[in-house]
Design a protein around this motif. Sequence first.
Motif, short mmCIF file in Angstrom:
data_model
loop_
_atom_site.label_atom_id
_atom_site.label_comp_id
_atom_site.label_asym_id
_atom_site.label_seq_id
_atom_site.Cartn_x
_atom_site.Cartn_y
_atom_site.Cartn_z
N GLU A 179 0.83 -1.21 0.00
CA GLU A 179 0.00 0.00 0.00
C GLU A 179 0.87 1.27 0.00
OE1 GLU A 179 -2.90 0.21 3.13
OE2 GLU A 179 -3.95 1.86 2.12
N ASP A 180 1.98 1.22 0.77
CA ASP A 180 2.89 2.38 0.80
C ASP A 180 3.52 2.60 -0.57
OD1 ASP A 180 2.29 2.54 3.44
OD2 ASP A 180 4.19 1.70 4.16
N LEU A 181 3.95 1.50 -1.20
CA LEU A 181 4.57 1.63 -2.53
C LEU A 181 3.58 2.20 -3.53
CD1 LEU A 181 6.77 -1.54 -3.12
CD2 LEU A 181 7.52 0.85 -2.94
N TYR A 182 2.35 1.72 -3.45
CA TYR A 182 1.30 2.23 -4.34
C TYR A 182 1.16 3.75 -4.17
CZ TYR A 182 -3.52 3.73 -5.16
OH TYR A 182 -4.61 4.46 -5.52
N GLN A 183 1.13 4.20 -2.90
CA GLN A 183 0.98 5.64 -2.63
C GLN A 183 2.21 6.42 -3.10
OE1 GLN A 183 -1.62 7.10 -1.84
NE2 GLN A 183 -2.94 5.71 -0.67
N GLN A 184 3.39 5.85 -2.87
CA GLN A 184 4.62 6.55 -3.27
C GLN A 184 4.70 6.68 -4.80
OE1 GLN A 184 7.02 3.77 -0.92
NE2 GLN A 184 8.10 5.52 -0.07
N LEU A 185 4.29 5.62 -5.50
CA LEU A 185 4.28 5.69 -6.97
C LEU A 185 3.27 6.73 -7.44
CD1 LEU A 185 4.43 1.91 -7.97
CD2 LEU A 185 6.24 3.62 -8.28
N LYS A 186 2.13 6.75 -6.79
CA LYS A 186 1.08 7.71 -7.17
C LYS A 186 1.57 9.14 -7.01
CE LYS A 186 -3.77 8.68 -6.37
NZ LYS A 186 -5.01 8.29 -5.67
N ALA A 187 2.31 9.38 -5.92
CA ALA A 187 2.87 10.71 -5.69
C ALA A 187 3.85 11.08 -6.80
CB ALA A 187 3.55 10.75 -4.32
N ARG A 188 4.42 10.05 -7.45
CA ARG A 188 5.35 10.29 -8.57
C ARG A 188 4.64 10.13 -9.92
NH1 ARG A 188 8.06 8.55 -4.26
NH2 ARG A 188 10.27 9.02 -3.99
N HIS A 189 3.32 10.22 -9.91
CA HIS A 189 2.49 10.19 -11.13
C HIS A 189 2.52 8.84 -11.84
CE1 HIS A 189 2.16 14.45 -10.53
NE2 HIS A 189 3.47 14.60 -10.65
N ILE A 190 2.69 7.76 -11.09
CA ILE A 190 2.58 6.43 -11.69
C ILE A 190 1.46 5.69 -10.95
CG2 ILE A 190 3.70 4.21 -12.13
CD1 ILE A 190 6.35 5.63 -12.29
N LEU A 191 0.46 5.24 -11.72
CA LEU A 191 -0.65 4.51 -11.11
C LEU A 191 -0.48 3.02 -11.35
CD1 LEU A 191 -3.87 6.53 -12.05
CD2 LEU A 191 -2.70 6.42 -9.84
N VAL A 192 -0.54 2.24 -10.27
CA VAL A 192 -0.63 0.79 -10.38
C VAL A 192 -1.84 0.38 -9.54
CG1 VAL A 192 1.85 0.44 -10.73
CG2 VAL A 192 0.91 0.39 -8.40
N ARG A 193 -2.19 -0.90 -9.53
CA ARG A 193 -3.39 -1.30 -8.78
C ARG A 193 -3.00 -1.99 -7.47
NH1 ARG A 193 -8.96 -2.11 -10.62
NH2 ARG A 193 -10.08 -2.11 -8.65
N TYR A 194 -3.60 -1.48 -6.39
CA TYR A 194 -3.45 -2.10 -5.08
C TYR A 194 -4.82 -2.61 -4.64
CZ TYR A 194 -3.27 -2.46 -0.03
OH TYR A 194 -3.40 -2.93 1.25
N PHE A 195 -4.90 -3.87 -4.23
CA PHE A 195 -6.17 -4.43 -3.76
C PHE A 195 -6.10 -4.63 -2.25
CE2 PHE A 195 -5.52 -6.20 -8.06
CZ PHE A 195 -6.71 -5.85 -8.69
N ASP A 196 -6.99 -3.94 -1.56
CA ASP A 196 -7.02 -4.06 -0.10
C ASP A 196 -7.89 -5.27 0.27
OD1 ASP A 196 -6.84 -3.68 2.56
OD2 ASP A 196 -8.09 -1.87 2.63
N GLN A 197 -7.36 -6.46 -0.01
CA GLN A 197 -8.11 -7.68 0.34
C GLN A 197 -7.15 -8.82 0.63
OE1 GLN A 197 -9.66 -9.93 -3.33
NE2 GLN A 197 -10.11 -7.83 -3.90
N PRO A 198 -7.61 -9.81 1.41
CA PRO A 198 -6.74 -10.91 1.80
C PRO A 198 -6.08 -11.56 0.58
CG PRO A 198 -8.90 -11.12 2.86
CD PRO A 198 -8.97 -9.94 1.94
N ARG A 199 -4.86 -12.00 0.72
CA ARG A 199 -4.03 -12.65 -0.29
C ARG A 199 -3.47 -11.67 -1.33
NH1 ARG A 199 -6.48 -18.13 -2.68
NH2 ARG A 199 -4.29 -18.48 -3.13
N LEU A 200 -4.05 -10.48 -1.44
CA LEU A 200 -3.57 -9.53 -2.45
C LEU A 200 -2.95 -8.28 -1.83
CD1 LEU A 200 -6.51 -9.72 -5.05
CD2 LEU A 200 -4.29 -10.88 -5.14
N ASP A 201 -3.17 -8.07 -0.53
CA ASP A 201 -2.76 -6.79 0.06
C ASP A 201 -1.25 -6.67 0.29
OD1 ASP A 201 -2.64 -8.50 2.18
OD2 ASP A 201 -4.15 -7.47 3.40
N ASP A 202 -0.49 -7.72 -0.07
CA ASP A 202 0.97 -7.59 -0.05
C ASP A 202 1.53 -7.55 -1.48
OD1 ASP A 202 0.32 -10.19 -0.68
OD2 ASP A 202 1.87 -11.11 0.57
N LYS A 203 0.65 -7.27 -2.45
CA LYS A 203 1.05 -7.31 -3.85
C LYS A 203 0.56 -6.08 -4.61
CE LYS A 203 0.64 -12.33 -3.72
NZ LYS A 203 0.14 -12.44 -2.35
N LEU A 204 1.19 -5.83 -5.75
CA LEU A 204 0.71 -4.80 -6.67
C LEU A 204 0.40 -5.47 -8.00
CD1 LEU A 204 3.36 -1.99 -6.00
CD2 LEU A 204 1.01 -2.09 -5.11
#
Length: 364
Positions: A310-335
């Motif tokens: 989730e932190d990496l997702y936010q940091q990328l977003k701050a640098r104008h790069i969007l990726v997908r983060y899923f806040d759900q079991p089994r996926l919340d440690d992945k992008l």
Amino acid sequence: MTFERPAIARMEGYTPGEQLDDARVIKLNTNENPYPAPEAVATALRELSVAQLRRYPSPTAGAFREAAALYHGLSQENILPTNGGDELLRLIITTFADAGDVIAAAEPSYSLYPVLAAVQGCKFRRLPLDSDWNLPSDFADQLNALNAKIAFLVNPHAPTGKLMTSSAIMLLAEQYNGVLVVDEAYVDFIAPEENYNLCQQINSCKNLVILRTMSKGYSLAGLRFGYGIACKALIEPMLTKTRDSYNTDFISQKLALAAIQSAEEAAKSWLLVRQQREVLLLGLQELGFTVIPSQSNFLLAQTPSGSKAEDLYQQLKARHILVRYFDQPRLDDKLRITVGSAEENTKLLDCLRECLSLAGNSLE
Ligand SMILES: *Cc1c(COP(=O)(O)O)cnc(C)c1O
């Protein structure tokens, strides 16, 4: 006081991926194709005139149906053009499931399925994939025990990119008593060596519906054009009864036709995506990510230990790069990262390297 049906009042709507209207943004969050649509689509667009819109379009997108049948070596009766693949999903549910019926999907999966099931007042059951993200071996038994009228599978799977073989799916279709929907939104990105081809099975698997879309493989997500492939008995009620009278418009019919007739040109972008998929996979692994090999145009990447997805997702977003983060079991440690152009992938990897070193991660 509300006028909504109770099922609608209770349900939540679909949340689309973020679409920031900012030219600086590198969008690797909604699995769009980074390469342009075939040249013939641009030509067809230039040739359109307002006068052509005075009349209603072909109700069944006849010319497209014919071209799609030719492309797949099937008959027109096997093809149902729709307003994006998403409309096909809705038609399948309204045609083959009643309110109160069970609809099932392998979990995790496309988050639109439960939304469309809820609209119809159906019960939605999620059957978890096993620890390697494969279907459990008793999947058909589980579906039959639930009396599921419809089951959804994405192949190659989203969000993992894993591919099931055609023969495994045929076996499942044989064992399952309901309508099996195989969502092939990402089928164009499968390596040819995999020899994946389910379309030729629709006349022997009478309960199989295949979803195709122009959104991903043909770089036309903005057009809203997809189609279903199935035996005549499954296509016909959707074509003649549950479909909107003019479900695809004149402009999208023309452009989708130009696109499918240029499949050979589009295939050049599929090859580029596969090449970049490999580059991105290796780059992410070098940074310490654990990545599942993918036959799709995205990668599901587990973040290196010591970093939070989730932190990496936010940091990328701050640098104008969007990726997908899923806040759900089994996926919340992945992008989930869409394969971009060479330039986009390089920028992403550079930014990730920077974010990870800021987090104090050792990159050795
Ligand atoms: C993109 C996608 C679709 C279809 O999308 P449309 O743009 O409506 O054609 C269907 N299923 C999955 C899993 C997708 O990712």
